[in-house]
Design an enzyme around this catalytic site. Structure first.
Site, PDB file in Angstrom:
ATOM      1  CG  LEU A  57      -1.840   1.223   1.365  1.00  0.00           C
ATOM      2  CD1 LEU A  57      -2.784   1.349   0.169  1.00  0.00           C
ATOM      3  CD2 LEU A  57      -2.642   1.130   2.657  1.00  0.00           C
ATOM      4  CB  ALA A  58       2.623   2.937  -2.790  1.00  0.00           C
ATOM      5  CG  HIS A  59       0.845   5.533   2.385  1.00  0.00           C
ATOM      6  ND1 HIS A  59       1.042   4.168   2.506  1.00  0.00           N
ATOM      7  CD2 HIS A  59       1.251   6.065   3.562  1.00  0.00           C
ATOM      8  CE1 HIS A  59       1.529   3.894   3.699  1.00  0.00           C
ATOM      9  NE2 HIS A  59       1.677   5.027   4.359  1.00  0.00           N
ATOM     10  CB  ALA A  60       3.823  10.230   0.095  1.00  0.00           C
TER      11      ALA A  60
ATOM     12  CG  LEU B  59      -4.561   5.937   0.650  1.00  0.00           C
ATOM     13  CD1 LEU B  59      -5.073   4.862   1.606  1.00  0.00           C
ATOM     14  CD2 LEU B  59      -4.015   7.096   1.463  1.00  0.00           C
TER      15      LEU B  59
END
Length: 147
Positions: free
Chosen positions: A66-69, A105
């Site tokens: 789940l990639a996010h920043a 996300l």
């Protein structure tokens, strides 16, 4: 967003992605966020930078990242993307590598982030979720699974 499926705008789901490594896999999820109007290319770079700085904490279950920043000016609206890889790639997470599906996300603020994360966790915790995604074969089938 009442249902998780509502978070996936047009262009947010990318299938049959060829990724040589985890950076390319995250970039593919970023393509979906950019295409659906949720984020800019700078946000994709921030997602990669987060893993470079903090390690593969985004690999949250076997085969699933789940990639996010952090929220910021590179986030245009709250939403999600999905990249389904043709071949799994290693992120460096001994417990959950290799990864076959990468969700992206983007959230405008902390509250939206938590709301979307809760909805995602509820859906993604279903037994066999990753295998179900991998066997869907088409965007309409994936959208149905996510709704």
């Amino acid at each position: 967003m009442s249902q998780l499926g509502d978070a996936f705008g047009a262009g947010s789901i990318v299938l049959a992605v060829e990724a040589a490594d985890w950076r390319e896999a995250i970039r593919a999820s970023g393509v979906g966020l950019v295409a659906s109007g949720c984020a800019t290319d700078e946000y994709t770079q921030a997602m990669i930078q987060a893993v470079e700085e903090m390690g593969p904490y985004i690999v949250i279950a076997p085969g699933l990242a789940l990639a996010h920043a952090r929220p910021g000016s590179s986030v245009l609206k709250t939403g999600m993307s999905l990249a389904v890889l043709t071949r799994p790639v290693a992120f460096g997470n001994a417990a959950n590598d290799p990864v076959s599906v990468v969700f992206g996300l983007s959230a405008l603020d902390h509250d939206k982030h938590l709301e979307l994360l809760a909805s995602f966790a509820n859906t993604a915790s279903a037994p066999g979720f990753v295998n179900s995604l991998l066997s869907c074969g088409s965007e309409p089938n994936i959208r149905s699974l996510l709704s």
